[in-house]
Design an enzyme around this catalytic site. Structure first.
Site, PDB file in Angstrom:
ATOM      1  CD  GLU A 178      -2.962   1.765   2.731  1.00 25.71           C
ATOM      2  OE1 GLU A 178      -3.771   2.188   2.601  1.00 25.71           O
ATOM      3  OE2 GLU A 178      -2.645   0.346   3.457  1.00 25.71           O
ATOM      4  CE  LYS A 203      -7.601   1.992   3.318  1.00 25.79           C
ATOM      5  NZ  LYS A 203      -6.171   1.777   3.833  1.00 25.79           N
ATOM      6  CB  CYS A 219      -5.074  -1.811   4.039  1.00 26.66           C
ATOM      7  SG  CYS A 219      -3.599  -1.484   6.105  1.00 26.66           S
TER       8      CYS A 219
END
Length: 295
Positions: free
Chosen positions: A43, A116, A153
């Site tokens: 990331e 995300k 994540c």
């Protein structure tokens, strides 16, 4: 068998962005020479993890997509004939930014992107200050190596996200990651957190009958504000098979450049043995769309 050779770079980042990029480019080239077909990066791999503080100046790190990074990684993908999963700080417009994974096809074009969806806001992880939640949904990205269910994540803690990617036809779940220890926690607590992080993703593999790849950064990064002792990123990048079995687990402390082979057809057999998708009682799951179910 339908073998897929997956390469990943578990890297320690520095404040020198050009150095980070150079090492990434060298790592991609090396993995490709060793036979990787798909390369997954961690990331926000271009820079330090800037979300330890809230600073408007950090928005200068963002870039458009397409932009300089997609051009660079596009050239690497084309030169080395590999598919690359990148993780970038996207400048969509002035004042509108995302934490975005971009998948680059072998010919250097953008196969697709994922913004995300779940954005944390915890001490040393002030991501809500920087990132607008994603608006592209949980849609797999079609590539020459398969349909990639790419998330980022904090998304990895949510079974709903993994399930939706799977229901949309993903053949593998992929999570670029930046997560580590809070320095004041005890050693036992640190290990519980690290293993919980891995366990929940192995659960996604089992529940959906799909391989999982999680690539984390490693090493210590200082808190620029001095309010904390910084983050020790715990590495432990791993590849799990569709029954949650660990195929490879990286070091907690060291950089690694690894290639792991997985059988992409094995998921079909696992889903025949354990037909979870068949037995879902979808007519009874309405409550899952509520924040909380009060009596």
């Amino acid at each position: 068998m339908k073998e897929l050779r997956i390469g990943f770079l578990q890297q320690h980042n520095t404040a020198d962005i050009q150095d980070n990029m150079t090492r990434l480019a060298e790592g991609v080239a090396d993995l490709a020479r060793r036979g990787a077909e798909l390369i997954v990066l961690q990331e926000l791999h271009n820079s330090l993890y800037f979300c330890q503080v809230e600073s408007v100046n950090n928005f200068d790190l963002a870039e458009p997509i397409p932009g300089p990074s997609t051009e660079l990684f596009g050239e690497l993908a084309r030169k080395h004939n590999v598919v690359i999963v990148t993780s970038l700080f996207e400048r969509r417009a002035a004042g509108l930014y995302h934490n975005t994974a971009v998948v680059i096809e072998r010919n250097g074009t953008i196969a697709g992107k994922y913004r995300k969806m779940h954005i944390p806001d915890d001490p040393a992880y002030y991501e809500k200050f920087y990132f607008t939640p994603g608006d592209l949904g949980f849609k797999p990205i079609d590539t020459s190596v398969g349909r990639l269910g790419v998330m980022v994540c904090w998304d990895q803690w949510y079974p709903e996200a993994a399930r939706l990617m799977s229901l949309a036809g993903a053949e593998i779940l992929i999570y670029p990651t930046a997560i580590g220890y809070e320095s004041s926690d005890t050693e036992d607590e640190k290990q519980r957190q690290r293993r919980a992080w891995q366990t929940v993703q192995r659960g996604h593999a089992v529940a959906n009958g799909l391989p999982v790849v999680a690539v984390n950064r490693v090493g210590h990064e200082t808190d620029p504000s001095g309010q904390t002792n910084g983050i020790n990123f715990w590495g432990t990048s791993f590849v799990a098979g569709p029954q949650g079995e660990i195929i490879y687990e990286a070091s907690e402390d060291d950089e690694e450049s690894i290639i792991v082979s997985i059988d992409m057809k094995h998921s079909e057999q696992v889903r025949r043995w354990w037909p979870f998708l068949r037995d879902r009682r979808i007519e009874n799951y309405g409550g899952i769309t509520k924040r909380y179910i009060d009596d």
